[in-house]
Design a protein around this motif. Sequence first.
Motif, PDB file in Angstrom:
ATOM      1  N   TRP A 142       0.837  -1.190   0.000  1.00 39.27           N
ATOM      2  CA  TRP A 142       0.000   0.000   0.000  1.00 39.27           C
ATOM      3  C   TRP A 142       0.874   1.241   0.000  1.00 39.27           C
ATOM      4  O   TRP A 142       1.924   1.281   0.628  1.00 39.27           O
ATOM      5  CB  TRP A 142      -0.917  -0.001   1.218  1.00 39.27           C
ATOM      6  N   TYR A 143       0.448   2.268  -0.719  1.00 37.87           N
ATOM      7  CA  TYR A 143       1.176   3.520  -0.848  1.00 37.87           C
ATOM      8  C   TYR A 143       0.223   4.687  -0.635  1.00 37.87           C
ATOM      9  O   TYR A 143      -0.986   4.565  -0.849  1.00 37.87           O
ATOM     10  CB  TYR A 143       1.787   3.651  -2.251  1.00 37.87           C
ATOM     11  N   TYR A 144       0.799   5.825  -0.230  1.00 33.79           N
ATOM     12  CA  TYR A 144       0.024   7.055  -0.154  1.00 33.79           C
ATOM     13  C   TYR A 144       0.567   7.982  -1.222  1.00 33.79           C
ATOM     14  O   TYR A 144       1.745   8.342  -1.212  1.00 33.79           O
ATOM     15  CB  TYR A 144       0.134   7.714   1.224  1.00 33.79           C
ATOM     16  N   CYS A 145      -0.286   8.366  -2.178  1.00 33.99           N
ATOM     17  CA  CYS A 145       0.122   9.257  -3.264  1.00 33.99           C
ATOM     18  C   CYS A 145       0.008  10.705  -2.798  1.00 33.99           C
ATOM     19  O   CYS A 145      -1.074  11.170  -2.435  1.00 33.99           O
ATOM     20  CB  CYS A 145      -0.742   9.024  -4.502  1.00 33.99           C
ATOM     21  N   VAL A 178      -4.850   6.754  -1.154  1.00 31.69           N
ATOM     22  CA  VAL A 178      -4.172   5.488  -0.919  1.00 31.69           C
ATOM     23  C   VAL A 178      -4.274   4.640  -2.182  1.00 31.69           C
ATOM     24  O   VAL A 178      -5.321   4.610  -2.834  1.00 31.69           O
ATOM     25  CB  VAL A 178      -4.806   4.757   0.285  1.00 31.69           C
ATOM     26  N   GLU A 179      -3.168   3.965  -2.528  1.00 29.34           N
ATOM     27  CA  GLU A 179      -3.133   3.104  -3.706  1.00 29.34           C
ATOM     28  C   GLU A 179      -2.602   1.741  -3.313  1.00 29.34           C
ATOM     29  O   GLU A 179      -1.691   1.644  -2.495  1.00 29.34           O
ATOM     30  CB  GLU A 179      -2.184   3.677  -4.762  1.00 29.34           C
ATOM     31  N   GLU A 180      -3.151   0.710  -3.909  1.00 29.62           N
ATOM     32  CA  GLU A 180      -2.571  -0.620  -3.729  1.00 29.62           C
ATOM     33  C   GLU A 180      -1.631  -0.843  -4.896  1.00 29.62           C
ATOM     34  O   GLU A 180      -2.040  -0.802  -6.054  1.00 29.62           O
ATOM     35  CB  GLU A 180      -3.627  -1.718  -3.688  1.00 29.62           C
ATOM     36  N   GLY A 181      -0.374  -1.053  -4.579  1.00 25.92           N
ATOM     37  CA  GLY A 181       0.634  -1.169  -5.631  1.00 25.92           C
ATOM     38  C   GLY A 181       1.055   0.219  -6.078  1.00 25.92           C
ATOM     39  O   GLY A 181       0.313   1.182  -5.914  1.00 25.92           O
ATOM     40  N   PRO A 182       2.246   0.347  -6.636  1.00 25.76           N
ATOM     41  CA  PRO A 182       2.714   1.670  -7.043  1.00 25.76           C
ATOM     42  C   PRO A 182       2.071   2.116  -8.348  1.00 25.76           C
ATOM     43  O   PRO A 182       2.469   1.708  -9.424  1.00 25.76           O
ATOM     44  CB  PRO A 182       4.220   1.479  -7.200  1.00 25.76           C
ATOM     45  N   GLU A 183       1.056   2.949  -8.258  1.00 25.05           N
ATOM     46  CA  GLU A 183       0.406   3.491  -9.449  1.00 25.05           C
ATOM     47  C   GLU A 183       1.108   4.757  -9.920  1.00 25.05           C
ATOM     48  O   GLU A 183       1.194   5.012 -11.108  1.00 25.05           O
ATOM     49  CB  GLU A 183      -1.064   3.785  -9.161  1.00 25.05           C
TER      50      GLU A 183
END
Length: 79
Positions: A15-18, A24-29
Amino acid sequence: MALFKKRTVGKPGEWYYCLKHQKVEEGPECPAKDRFGPYTSRQEAEHAMQTARDRNLEWETDPKWHDDSKGPEKDEDTP
């Protein structure tokens, strides 16, 4: 041949925070320069900005990062 392959799909559970889109994104979008992470859970990523604020405050008030032995103070007009 490229030295570094562009990773387009993240691993499940990353999980990432853009920072750019503030979501919040799952995987690097989004590109790495625009995100915090990876985090192990969605909830952890949702609190990324608060975690960053807490860590910054902790570092700013940590006496190990402040040098009190500056030596004699100089007058601003003294070369």
